[in-house]
Write a protein that holds these residues in place. Structure first.
Motif, PDB file in Angstrom:
ATOM      1  N   ASN A  67       2.345   6.516  -2.577  1.00 13.82           N
ATOM      2  CA  ASN A  67       3.271   7.472  -3.169  1.00 13.82           C
ATOM      3  C   ASN A  67       2.778   7.731  -4.512  1.00 13.82           C
ATOM      4  OD1 ASN A  67       5.047   7.616  -0.915  1.00 13.82           O
ATOM      5  ND2 ASN A  67       6.300   6.025  -1.661  1.00 13.82           N
ATOM      6  N   MET A  68       2.074   6.685  -5.224  1.00 12.51           N
ATOM      7  CA  MET A  68       1.855   6.899  -6.703  1.00 12.51           C
ATOM      8  C   MET A  68       0.377   7.607  -6.908  1.00 12.51           C
ATOM      9  SD  MET A  68       3.156   3.321  -8.862  1.00 12.51           S
ATOM     10  CE  MET A  68       2.274   2.508  -7.662  1.00 12.51           C
ATOM     11  N   PHE A  69      -0.551   7.332  -5.972  1.00 12.76           N
ATOM     12  CA  PHE A  69      -1.974   7.585  -6.033  1.00 12.76           C
ATOM     13  C   PHE A  69      -2.293   8.765  -4.966  1.00 12.76           C
ATOM     14  CE2 PHE A  69      -6.525   6.602  -5.208  1.00 12.76           C
ATOM     15  CZ  PHE A  69      -6.983   6.751  -6.519  1.00 12.76           C
ATOM     16  N   ASN A  70      -1.541   8.966  -3.940  1.00 10.84           N
ATOM     17  CA  ASN A  70      -1.736  10.099  -3.001  1.00 10.84           C
ATOM     18  C   ASN A  70      -3.376   9.986  -2.543  1.00 10.84           C
ATOM     19  OD1 ASN A  70      -1.464  13.682  -3.026  1.00 10.84           O
ATOM     20  ND2 ASN A  70      -1.386  12.211  -1.255  1.00 10.84           N
ATOM     21  N   PRO A  71      -3.790   9.113  -2.199  1.00 10.68           N
ATOM     22  CA  PRO A  71      -5.040   9.027  -1.638  1.00 10.68           C
ATOM     23  C   PRO A  71      -5.496   9.993  -0.262  1.00 10.68           C
ATOM     24  CG  PRO A  71      -4.123   7.165  -0.758  1.00 10.68           C
ATOM     25  CD  PRO A  71      -3.280   7.809  -1.603  1.00 10.68           C
ATOM     26  N   SER A  72      -6.404  10.059   0.039  1.00 11.26           N
ATOM     27  CA  SER A  72      -6.813  10.694   1.219  1.00 11.26           C
ATOM     28  C   SER A  72      -7.474   9.933   2.196  1.00 11.26           C
ATOM     29  CB  SER A  72      -7.816  12.023   1.212  1.00 11.26           C
ATOM     30  OG  SER A  72      -9.054  11.305   0.546  1.00 11.26           O
ATOM     31  N   LEU A 117       4.623  14.117   2.424  1.00  7.26           N
ATOM     32  CA  LEU A 117       3.660  14.891   1.800  1.00  7.26           C
ATOM     33  C   LEU A 117       2.389  14.110   1.465  1.00  7.26           C
ATOM     34  CD1 LEU A 117       2.400  17.480   0.704  1.00  7.26           C
ATOM     35  CD2 LEU A 117       3.595  17.107  -1.455  1.00  7.26           C
ATOM     36  N   ALA A 118       2.508  12.849   1.105  1.00  6.86           N
ATOM     37  CA  ALA A 118       1.654  11.749   0.569  1.00  6.86           C
ATOM     38  C   ALA A 118       0.770  11.316   1.740  1.00  6.86           C
ATOM     39  CB  ALA A 118       2.149  10.519  -0.225  1.00  6.86           C
ATOM     40  N   THR A 119       1.267  11.426   3.153  1.00  2.17           N
ATOM     41  CA  THR A 119       0.701  10.878   4.131  1.00  2.17           C
ATOM     42  C   THR A 119       0.205  12.098   5.204  1.00  2.17           C
ATOM     43  OG1 THR A 119       2.725  10.609   5.395  1.00  2.17           O
ATOM     44  CG2 THR A 119       1.893   8.757   4.212  1.00  2.17           C
ATOM     45  N   ARG A 120       0.469  13.223   4.729  1.00  2.00           N
ATOM     46  CA  ARG A 120       0.155  14.402   5.490  1.00  2.00           C
ATOM     47  C   ARG A 120      -1.372  14.405   5.976  1.00  2.00           C
ATOM     48  NH1 ARG A 120       1.132  20.121   3.147  1.00  2.00           N
ATOM     49  NH2 ARG A 120      -0.849  19.688   1.947  1.00  2.00           N
ATOM     50  N   LEU A 141       0.699  -1.401  -0.040  1.00  2.00           N
ATOM     51  CA  LEU A 141      -0.147   0.069  -0.008  1.00  2.00           C
ATOM     52  C   LEU A 141       0.833   1.304  -0.148  1.00  2.00           C
ATOM     53  CD1 LEU A 141      -2.999  -0.974   2.432  1.00  2.00           C
ATOM     54  CD2 LEU A 141      -2.966  -0.529   0.050  1.00  2.00           C
ATOM     55  N   ALA A 142       2.143   1.369   0.545  1.00  2.00           N
ATOM     56  CA  ALA A 142       2.989   2.321   0.693  1.00  2.00           C
ATOM     57  C   ALA A 142       3.140   2.683  -0.721  1.00  2.00           C
ATOM     58  CB  ALA A 142       4.180   2.256   1.478  1.00  2.00           C
ATOM     59  N   HIS A 150       1.926   1.628  10.275  1.00  2.00           N
ATOM     60  CA  HIS A 150       3.060   1.769  10.530  1.00  2.00           C
ATOM     61  C   HIS A 150       4.137   1.628   9.325  1.00  2.00           C
ATOM     62  CE1 HIS A 150       7.044   1.404  12.520  1.00  2.00           C
ATOM     63  NE2 HIS A 150       7.418   0.147  11.864  1.00  2.00           N
ATOM     64  N   ARG A 151       3.727   0.668   8.550  1.00  2.00           N
ATOM     65  CA  ARG A 151       4.617   0.558   7.408  1.00  2.00           C
ATOM     66  C   ARG A 151       4.273   1.656   6.284  1.00  2.00           C
ATOM     67  NH1 ARG A 151       8.922  -1.586   7.879  1.00  2.00           N
ATOM     68  NH2 ARG A 151       9.198  -2.777   5.646  1.00  2.00           N
TER      69      ARG A 151
END
Length: 424
Positions: free
Chosen positions: A334-339, A369-372, A329-330, A360-361
């Motif tokens: 990084n590619m899809f940047n979901p909310s 930025l993708a996980t903000r 999923l990580a 965690h992973r």
């Protein structure tokens, strides 16, 4: 029907365009009184009245109760006649069939479920599924079916409704699933991957948002449904989100698809059952040992439940699965940047034990930025999820995609929705 030649197949006159918009505004609740419709559309009072009269004549709308007064005479509201048609959903899983019937508003009227092995093949499986549907419809009042949605646990060419080399569905490759249901119910049919139905259901919970969402199902197999700006993203051939067959570095396990090292062969429910059964003869004890000793066949659900209750072997299996799923999923994050990422399925039902490791992973391996603003959560675990998702897909296809093509008929027809090929 009057003016049928003008309305059918999406003739885009100003009259038809405004008429379609008004019906959809009332259907979605965007505007439900004549003054509201006039304000939103900018149409004059006489034109609004004319369009509404036409929609009432065609059977789409009717007058309802009065709205609260804002000082003058209270306006009468309009309602979309959701009772005019039925939507049918048939969600096929690896080991079950789940069917439901709803009205056009998506309210579930009846549903049922039975255990079934999808590897039985298309003929027997579809016969069993249609028998379940027939039972629900026979108990209904005879209202016509307006659309059918079928979910399959494998890759599907959405345009043709045919499965394409599905790993856990021997004998299904190229099966004309759509035609079976069209012939039986004389209604437009859409066939999709089962995880896309679940993703559509999650999208429906967030209808006011143009959401970017991943629904990851970790059950017997593993798959992901992608929603981009509120739209299901299927890719060029319907293979988007097939994360279960991403290669896990270092793994030599053979997958059911025939390849080596797939995520599903390491972290899917069937793989965890395999690993549990291999560990038990080596002296592993606990709840899984008790289940095995009783002579019962281990299931992914057994592993999830046992992990929640503290069984050491189950906990280690669930955490290992979550770790591999989180890594896959990580890459998607990084590619899809979901909310939002929603995790569902039998293995994910282990709850926080599974979710904590996935989080965690993902956070460890994804860009900051993708996980903000990323939210990672488990599904609502609603048994009706596949039906709700299938209905959302049906309503999208009927009222947002194909409505101009069939509106003049008064109800969707095969030819109007799918073209002349549907009538062959």
């Amino acid at each position: 029907m009057a003016n049928e030649s003008t309305l059918r197949f999406g003739a885009q006159t100003d009259e038809v365009t405004s008429l379609l918009r008004i019906v959809n505004m009332v259907r979605t609740g965007e505007a439900v009184t004549r003054p509201e419709i006039g304000r939103v559309t900018g149409l004059g009072r006489g034109v609004v009245a004319q369009r509404i009269d036409r929609a009432v004549e065609m059977g789409f709308l009717e007058d309802a109760e009065y709205a609260p007064s804002s000082g003058g005479r209270a306006p009468r509201t309009l309602r979309f006649r959701a009772e005019r048609g039925r939507l049918v959903v048939c969600a096929l899983g690896g080991l079950h069939i789940h069917v439901g019937v709803t009205d056009l508003a998506g309210d579930i009227l009846a549903e049922t479920h039975r255990a079934w092995d999808i590897a039985t093949g298309p003929d027997e499986t579809l016969a069993a599924a249609t028998a379940l549907i027939d039972g629900l419809l026979q108990a209904d009042d005879g209202t016509a079916v307006w659309a059918v949605v079928v979910g399959l646990p494998g890759p599907v060419d959405f345009e043709t409704g045919r499965p394409v080399a599905p790993p856990i569905m021997p004998g299904w490759n190229g099966a004309d699933v759509r035609r079976v249901f069209e012939d039986r119910y004389d209604a437009p049919v859409w066939v999709d991957n089962d995880v896309n139905l679940l993703a559509a259901g999650e999208r429906a919970r967030r209808r006011d948002e143009a959401v970017d969402l991943i629904y990851c199902k970790v059950g017997t197999g593993i798959g992901a449904g992608l929603v981009s700006r509120g739209r299901l993203h299927r890719g060029a051939n319907g293979a988007a989100g097939d994360v279960g067959h991403v290669r896990v570095p270092g793994s030599e396990h053979v997958c059911r698809c025939g390849k080596t090292g797939c995520l599903e062969a390491v972290a899917g429910g069937w793989a965890l059952v395999r690993d549990a059964e291999a560990a038990l003869p080596e002296g592993a004890t606990g709840m899984l040992g008790e289940i095995s000793a009783s002579g019962a066949e281990l299931t992914p659900e057994d592993i999830a439940r046992s992990a929640e209750r503290g069984d050491p072997l189950s906990i280690s299996l669930i955490q290992a699965s979550a770790r591999h799923v989180g890594e896959a999923l990580a890459a998607l994050v990084n590619m899809f940047n979901p909310s939002v990422i929603v995790i569902g399925g039998a293995i994910a039902s282990a709850g926080e034990l599974f979710l904590a490791e996935v989080r965690h992973r993902v956070y460890e391996l994804s860009l900051p930025l993708a996980t903000r603003d990323l939210v990672i959560k488990t599904s609502e675990n609603d048994v009706s999820e596949p039906v709700r998702g299938g209905v959302d897909l049906a309503r999208e296809q009927l009222f947002e995609v194909s409505l101009p093509r069939w509106f003049g008929e008064g109800r969707p027809t095969l030819t109007a929705v799918h073209g002349a090929a549907a009538a062959v």
